[in-house]
Design a protein around this motif. Structure first.
Motif, short mmCIF file in Angstrom:
data_model
loop_
_atom_site.label_atom_id
_atom_site.label_comp_id
_atom_site.label_asym_id
_atom_site.label_seq_id
_atom_site.Cartn_x
_atom_site.Cartn_y
_atom_site.Cartn_z
N ALA A 235 -1.61 4.18 6.45
CA ALA A 235 -1.21 2.94 5.78
C ALA A 235 -0.25 2.13 6.63
O ALA A 235 -0.29 0.89 6.63
CB ALA A 235 -0.58 3.26 4.43
N THR B 6 -1.91 -0.41 8.92
CA THR B 6 -2.90 -1.15 8.13
C THR B 6 -4.06 -0.25 7.75
O THR B 6 -4.35 -0.06 6.58
CB THR B 6 -3.40 -2.40 8.86
OG1 THR B 6 -2.28 -3.24 9.17
CG2 THR B 6 -4.38 -3.19 7.99
N LEU B 7 -4.76 0.31 8.73
CA LEU B 7 -5.83 1.26 8.45
C LEU B 7 -6.15 2.07 9.70
O LEU B 7 -5.66 3.16 9.90
CB LEU B 7 -7.08 0.55 7.92
CG LEU B 7 -8.23 1.47 7.51
CD1 LEU B 7 -7.81 2.41 6.39
CD2 LEU B 7 -9.47 0.68 7.08
N ASP C 97 -5.76 3.16 1.06
CA ASP C 97 -5.89 2.15 2.10
C ASP C 97 -7.31 2.05 2.65
O ASP C 97 -7.82 0.96 2.89
CB ASP C 97 -4.88 2.39 3.24
CG ASP C 97 -4.92 3.80 3.81
OD1 ASP C 97 -5.60 4.68 3.23
OD2 ASP C 97 -4.27 4.04 4.83
N GLN D 19 0.84 -1.18 0.00
CA GLN D 19 0.00 0.00 0.00
C GLN D 19 0.88 1.24 0.00
O GLN D 19 1.69 1.43 0.91
CB GLN D 19 -0.90 0.01 1.24
CG GLN D 19 -1.77 1.25 1.37
CD GLN D 19 -2.72 1.37 0.20
OE1 GLN D 19 -3.49 0.46 -0.11
NE2 GLN D 19 -2.67 2.50 -0.49
#
Length: 549
Positions: free
Chosen positions: A319, A322-323, A211, A164
């Protein structure tokens, strides 16, 4: 059995999809004419296995970085799930907003950074010379037709699931390696925090190279949520289409950045539609700073269409985590902290003067702390750099030819120093701004957001199209904005904007610059690029129509 949100490596995407297929859930993809194609989770699983086998026959191997260049479509989604089923690593490239993404230069940079072995695309001519030597180009339908092949083994949750790219708001965009288990686990933890459940319906227009777009759709779908995906271009062309789709599908969940809520609210005010948002329970606002005025307007205007006041959920994340890192409760109204009433405990930085929106509490298993310039932990109420520790924090940054590079000064020992300034208050996170963007004048902080928010309240300034940046050598801010009207009105607007900022801000800006519409530098996902704007200002490369000092 579903994955434990505290352990991000337990389930891969195919395994979670297989488990949820027994409980229901579905994927609906709308085309540009908003015509639906609906697949059950079982069908998604079966087709993705076939796609994985065909891609393997075409030479794609587990672990290969596969760049995907295509608009939102059923074919795009099935290819992504096929790549995950194979154990290959999708890298979704920007397809929309070509004017904002530096065209072939951006494609070449991302293909090279990813160390791409394969490109899947529906638009071969666009790639041109951007494809590096040794990288094969396959049509998007390569895995959707042709003879069958042996079924590949199912990858585990530790398999790399995504490269990402960061937004690149403060520098060059970097590739972040996210594991399949992190994609599943981060969204599962978010579901637990916000009360989202299998059987709910989620509507998204977000691009899959962002993302929030890819992680939310995949993470919710594999947990048995009914996911409805509409083309990003439809929202960009007509923002009202987003909430119309939420209403038509009676969705409980949706998500978008702050600027999208601004556009949707404005569209509803200008042309009120007969929306029914009474089932909406979780309206996530994230991916960029959440402003108090947007929260207030969204609650008021969308509340008129039935949206519960507590549905709007500001979040914080990136990102590299992860989120999602923190999320505000979906059961209570958004907390907005008036700086005049906030506890003034001074550390290395001062609180901004503007109202600040709570981004909520950390997800289960995630820890957020605030640190001073020397790395020392700061108590509640003191502003410092936000640090994140938890299962969503990724391993490092990816660098060609393909080995993860641990650190680059931000990701170390399982935690991430985010570069964001903020503070904790009663267990909730309030984000003030980016450390790189802030300057100190006479011992007081100047945040660019303070100038941008004031500027956007001036009639004639295009909402969401203001960039402020610092001139450190002069200890001043420059404000660049897009305005409406002809040359005479633009000159007047520049003077009015300068006077308004001089009255409202701690220090008057050095200069106000009005530029032609749609010329402010932004990332491929629409975020402001302050550093690039400053560079163009200093080089005399902005498309200026009026100035005021």
């Amino acid at each position: 059995m579903t994955a434990d949100p505290l352990r991000s490596d337990q389930q891969s995407i195919p395994a979670a999809l297989h488990d949820s297929a027994r409980r229901g859930g579905s994927l609906t993809v709308l085309d540009r004419a908003m015509r639906p194609t609906r697949l059950s989770l079982g069908e998604v699983g079966d087709i993705s296995t076939d796609v994985a086998a065909r891609l393997r026959r075409a030479g794609v191997r587990p672990g290969d970085r596969v760049c995907v260049l295509a608009p939102t479509s059923v074919e795009l989604l099935l290819n992504l799930f096929g790549l995950w089923r194979l154990g290959a690593v999708p890298v979704v490239l920007p397809h929309e907003r070509p004017e904002a993404s530096a065209g072939p230069g951006l494609l070449a940079h991302r293909l090279a950074t990813a160390g791409a072995e394969v490109v899947l695309t529906d638009h071969l001519p666009r790639l041109g010379a951007a494809v590096p030597p040794g990288c094969r180009v396959l049509p998007l339908d390569a895995g959707l037709s042709g003879p069958g092949a042996p079924e590949p083994p199912v990858p585990d949750g530790s398999a790399l699931g995504l490269l990402q790219f960061t937004s690149g708001t403060t520098g060059s965009s970097k590739a972040v390696p996210v594991r399949q288990g992190q994609l599943v686990g981060n969204v599962l933890a978010c579901m637990a925090a916000l009360g989202m459940r299998p059987g709910h319906t989620y509507v998204s227009w977000l691009p899959f190279y962002h993302d929030m777009g890819i992680v939310s759709v995949v993470g919710l779908l594999v947990q048995g949520v009914h996911v409805v995906v509409m083309p990003t271009e439809n929202f960009l062309g007509r923002p009202a289409s987003w909430l119309e789709t939420v209403s038509a599908h009676r969705a409980e969940i949706t998500a978008a950045p702050n600027s999208a809520y601004q556009l949707a609210v404005k569209a509803q005010q200008l042309r009120p539609a007969a929306l029914d948002l009474s089932r909406l329970r979780v309206a996530i606002n994230g991916a960029e700073p959440v402003t108090a005025d947007t929260v207030e307007e969204a609650v008021r205007v969308l509340g008129g269409s039935g949206m519960p006041a507590g549905a709007l959920c500001p979040t914080y994340g990136m990102a590299e985590t992860t989120l999602v890192v923190t999320a505000a409760s979906a059961r209570t109204s958004v907390r907005v902290l008036d700086p005049k009433e906030a506890p003034r405990q001074y550390g290395g930085h001062e609180l901004p003067d503007r109202p600040l929106v709570s981004c909520g509490t950390p997800l289960p298993g995630t820890r957020v702390t605030v640190h001073g310039p020397g790395g020392e932990p700061l108590p509640d109420g003191q502003v410092g750099e936000v640090r994140v520790t938890g299962p969503g924090v990724t391993d490092g940054y990816w660098t060609a030819p393909g080995a993860p590079l641990d650190g680059l000064g931000r990701l170390t020992d399982g935690h991430m120093d985010t570069g964001d300034l903020g503070f904790l208050h009663e267990g909730e996170l309030y984000v003030c701004g980016r450390a790189k963007d802030m300057i100190i004048v006479g011992g007081r902080n100047l945040y660019p957001e303070d100038y941008e928010i004031v500027a956007e309240t001036v009639p004639g300034v295009r909402g969401g199209n203001v960039i402020a940046f610092s001139l450190p050598d002069r200890e001043r801010m420059v404000v660049v904005a897009e305005g409406r009207g002809g040359a005479v009105s633009q000159d007047r607007l520049a003077r009015e904007l300068f006077e308004r900022l001089r009255e409202a801000a701690k220090h008057a800006p050095a200069e106000v610059v009005l530029v032609r519409p749609a010329t402010l530098p932004k990332t491929s996902s629409g975020k402001k690029r302050r550093g690039t704007c400053r560079d163009r200002y200093l080089a005399g490369e902005l498309d200026v129509v009026a100035t005021a000092r």
